[in-house]
Design an enzyme around this catalytic site. Structure first.
Site, PDB file in Angstrom:
ATOM      1  N   SER A 137     -28.256  24.144   8.194  1.00  0.00           N
ATOM      2  CA  SER A 137     -27.036  23.738   7.503  1.00  0.00           C
ATOM      3  C   SER A 137     -27.325  23.575   6.018  1.00  0.00           C
ATOM      4  O   SER A 137     -28.101  22.710   5.617  1.00  0.00           O
ATOM      5  CB  SER A 137     -26.515  22.413   8.067  1.00  0.00           C
ATOM      6  OG  SER A 137     -25.518  21.917   7.185  1.00  0.00           O
TER       7      SER A 137
ATOM      8  N   HIS B 228     -25.542  28.079   8.264  1.00  0.00           N
ATOM      9  CA  HIS B 228     -24.363  27.268   8.586  1.00  0.00           C
ATOM     10  C   HIS B 228     -23.816  26.680   7.283  1.00  0.00           C
ATOM     11  O   HIS B 228     -24.536  26.042   6.520  1.00  0.00           O
ATOM     12  CB  HIS B 228     -24.785  26.169   9.554  1.00  0.00           C
ATOM     13  CG  HIS B 228     -23.664  25.318  10.067  1.00  0.00           C
ATOM     14  ND1 HIS B 228     -22.852  25.708  11.117  1.00  0.00           N
ATOM     15  CD2 HIS B 228     -23.233  24.089   9.696  1.00  0.00           C
ATOM     16  CE1 HIS B 228     -21.971  24.754  11.368  1.00  0.00           C
ATOM     17  NE2 HIS B 228     -22.171  23.769  10.516  1.00  0.00           N
TER      18      HIS B 228
ATOM     19  N   ASP C 244     -20.931  24.287   5.651  1.00  0.00           N
ATOM     20  CA  ASP C 244     -19.999  23.208   5.989  1.00  0.00           C
ATOM     21  C   ASP C 244     -18.939  23.019   4.907  1.00  0.00           C
ATOM     22  O   ASP C 244     -19.236  22.563   3.811  1.00  0.00           O
ATOM     23  CB  ASP C 244     -20.768  21.894   6.161  1.00  0.00           C
ATOM     24  CG  ASP C 244     -21.569  21.867   7.451  1.00  0.00           C
ATOM     25  OD1 ASP C 244     -20.957  22.016   8.523  1.00  0.00           O
ATOM     26  OD2 ASP C 244     -22.799  21.719   7.384  1.00  0.00           O
TER      27      ASP C 244
ATOM     28  N   MET D 269     -15.770  20.966   3.755  1.00  0.00           N
ATOM     29  CA  MET D 269     -15.078  19.685   4.008  1.00  0.00           C
ATOM     30  C   MET D 269     -14.038  19.470   2.918  1.00  0.00           C
ATOM     31  O   MET D 269     -14.311  19.726   1.740  1.00  0.00           O
ATOM     32  CB  MET D 269     -16.076  18.529   3.981  1.00  0.00           C
ATOM     33  CG  MET D 269     -17.229  18.695   4.957  1.00  0.00           C
ATOM     34  SD  MET D 269     -18.318  17.251   4.923  1.00  0.00           S
ATOM     35  CE  MET D 269     -19.667  17.820   5.956  1.00  0.00           C
TER      36      MET D 269
ATOM     37  N   HIS E 225     -18.157  26.491   8.998  1.00  0.00           N
ATOM     38  CA  HIS E 225     -17.595  25.381   9.770  1.00  0.00           C
ATOM     39  C   HIS E 225     -16.539  24.698   8.909  1.00  0.00           C
ATOM     40  O   HIS E 225     -16.856  24.056   7.915  1.00  0.00           O
ATOM     41  CB  HIS E 225     -18.760  24.432  10.114  1.00  0.00           C
ATOM     42  CG  HIS E 225     -18.375  23.222  10.896  1.00  0.00           C
ATOM     43  ND1 HIS E 225     -19.245  22.185  11.123  1.00  0.00           N
ATOM     44  CD2 HIS E 225     -17.207  22.877  11.516  1.00  0.00           C
ATOM     45  CE1 HIS E 225     -18.647  21.248  11.840  1.00  0.00           C
ATOM     46  NE2 HIS E 225     -17.410  21.640  12.096  1.00  0.00           N
TER      47      HIS E 225
ATOM     48  N   MET F 215     -14.180  21.947   8.266  1.00  0.00           N
ATOM     49  CA  MET F 215     -13.757  20.569   8.567  1.00  0.00           C
ATOM     50  C   MET F 215     -12.623  20.228   7.618  1.00  0.00           C
ATOM     51  O   MET F 215     -12.774  19.454   6.668  1.00  0.00           O
ATOM     52  CB  MET F 215     -14.961  19.618   8.412  1.00  0.00           C
ATOM     53  CG  MET F 215     -15.959  19.757   9.550  1.00  0.00           C
ATOM     54  SD  MET F 215     -17.588  19.131   9.116  1.00  0.00           S
ATOM     55  CE  MET F 215     -18.223  20.555   8.267  1.00  0.00           C
TER      56      MET F 215
ATOM     57  N   MET G 257     -19.635  18.996  18.595  1.00  0.00           N
ATOM     58  CA  MET G 257     -20.206  18.129  17.551  1.00  0.00           C
ATOM     59  C   MET G 257     -21.015  17.021  18.220  1.00  0.00           C
ATOM     60  O   MET G 257     -20.519  16.337  19.112  1.00  0.00           O
ATOM     61  CB  MET G 257     -19.101  17.515  16.696  1.00  0.00           C
ATOM     62  CG  MET G 257     -18.395  18.480  15.750  1.00  0.00           C
ATOM     63  SD  MET G 257     -19.480  19.385  14.629  1.00  0.00           S
ATOM     64  CE  MET G 257     -20.238  18.051  13.691  1.00  0.00           C
TER      65      MET G 257
ATOM     66  N   ASP H 296     -24.127  20.604  16.713  1.00  0.00           N
ATOM     67  CA  ASP H 296     -24.234  20.342  15.274  1.00  0.00           C
ATOM     68  C   ASP H 296     -24.235  18.842  15.038  1.00  0.00           C
ATOM     69  O   ASP H 296     -23.263  18.159  15.368  1.00  0.00           O
ATOM     70  CB  ASP H 296     -23.024  21.013  14.585  1.00  0.00           C
ATOM     71  CG  ASP H 296     -23.006  20.856  13.080  1.00  0.00           C
ATOM     72  OD1 ASP H 296     -23.978  20.323  12.508  1.00  0.00           O
ATOM     73  OD2 ASP H 296     -21.992  21.282  12.474  1.00  0.00           O
TER      74      ASP H 296
HETATM   75  C1  DX5 Z   1     -21.757  17.372   9.757  1.00  0.00           C
HETATM   76  C2  DX5 Z   1     -21.951  18.847   9.531  1.00  0.00           C
HETATM   77  C3  DX5 Z   1     -23.299  19.310   9.894  1.00  0.00           C
HETATM   78  C4  DX5 Z   1     -24.425  18.663   9.137  1.00  0.00           C
HETATM   79  C5  DX5 Z   1     -25.551  18.519  10.111  1.00  0.00           C
HETATM   80  O1  DX5 Z   1     -20.447  17.042   9.574  1.00  0.00           O
HETATM   81  O2  DX5 Z   1     -21.026  19.602  10.288  1.00  0.00           O
HETATM   82  O3  DX5 Z   1     -23.422  20.723   9.890  1.00  0.00           O
HETATM   83  O4  DX5 Z   1     -24.852  19.378   8.022  1.00  0.00           O
HETATM   84  O5  DX5 Z   1     -26.556  17.826   9.493  1.00  0.00           O
HETATM   85  P1  DX5 Z   1     -27.750  17.144  10.268  1.00  0.00           P
HETATM   86  O6  DX5 Z   1     -28.488  18.235  10.986  1.00  0.00           O
HETATM   87  O7  DX5 Z   1     -28.542  16.536   9.157  1.00  0.00           O
HETATM   88  O8  DX5 Z   1     -27.172  16.131  11.212  1.00  0.00           O
HETATM   89 ZN    ZN Z   2     -21.416  21.794  10.507  1.00  0.00          ZN
END
Ligand code: DX5
Ligand code: ZN
Length: 232
Positions: A19, A44, A46, A48, A77, A79, A148, A186
């Protein structure tokens, strides 16, 4: 030696997806190159929006930048609320797959179809409190189901133990419906947790903190794969 082509008992490839949320953005190119050298399968990414989750990250511009830095599939991903607003831009920016949250997607069937129409693989994510059954009707349409294993929003959180049973239920659903979707986890995935979710049926593992905070991040990718216990 750790074989990159390692397959689990069900014949599905084990994928490790670092990630980039935990990468150092001042030297993103180096971190992406490190992931490639370490044998990462996907990157990956993320996204947000500060609404669906209490944190804000990045959008199409960063996806486009990462796309130029690597040939690896970009596992994006989302969010965000109203994820469909971003589909066109993210596909154009180079997303390989887009995963949307069932909690933010009332028209899941249409949204999955749209992601595929844009030439991307379609994934659906479930927050910890969301039951696996909520994707029962669309399971056969999915390219990826993301369970998740923390509440989304931040890297470096602690793995939620009840996720293991949930991954088992998700595996059963995919098998029952004949779905060939990747089963991804994840959040809080590390050497200490990965085997439990692997044994429960996951085959795709996102890891941020475990990789980027490791003494040797490049080797940690192989170490996570090896921790699944099936590769030689
Ligand atoms: C959390 C993200 C993850 C995050 C995971 O909301 O979707 O992808 O980066 O990070 P770790 O592996 O540090 O929990
Ligand atoms: Zn993620």
């Amino acid at each position: 030696m750790i074989a990159r082509s390692a397959r689990d008992a069900a014949g599905a490839r084990i994928r490790i997806a670092p990630s980039l949320l935990s990468a150092n953005f001042a030297r993103l190119a180096d971190d992406v190159a490190m992931c490639e050298a370490g044998g990462a399968d996907w990157l990956h990414v993320d996204v947000m929006d500060g609404q669906f989750v209490p944190n804000l990250t990045f959008g199409a511009k960063v996806i486009e930048t990462v796309r130029k830095l690597s040939k690896l599939p970009l596992d994006v991903h989302l969010m965000v609320v109203e994820p469909e607003k971003y589909f066109d831009d993210f596909a154009k920016a180079g997303a390989s797959g887009m995963t949307i949250h069932v909690e933010a997607a009332p028209h899941l069937d249409r949204q999955i179809a749209r992601i595929k129409e844009l030439g991307c693989t379609a994934g659906v994510a479930l927050n910890p409190a969301t039951p696996v059954d909520s994707v029962q009707q669309v399971a056969a349409e999915l390219d990826l189901l993301l369970v998740m294993t923390v509440n989304p929003g931040f890297g470096g959180q602690k793995f939620i133990p009840y996720s293991v049973a949930k991954v088992q239920r998700a595996r059963a659903l995919l098998d029952e419906t004949g779905s060939r979707a990747a089963l991804e986890v994840d959040g809080g995935i590390a050497r200490a947790t990965i085997k439990r979710v692997y044994d429960a049926g996951a085959n795709t593992f996102v890891a941020g903190n475990a990789i980027f905070s490791a003494k040797d991040p490049q080797r940690e990718i192989a170490a996570l794969r090896a921790a699944c216990g099936t590769v030689t």
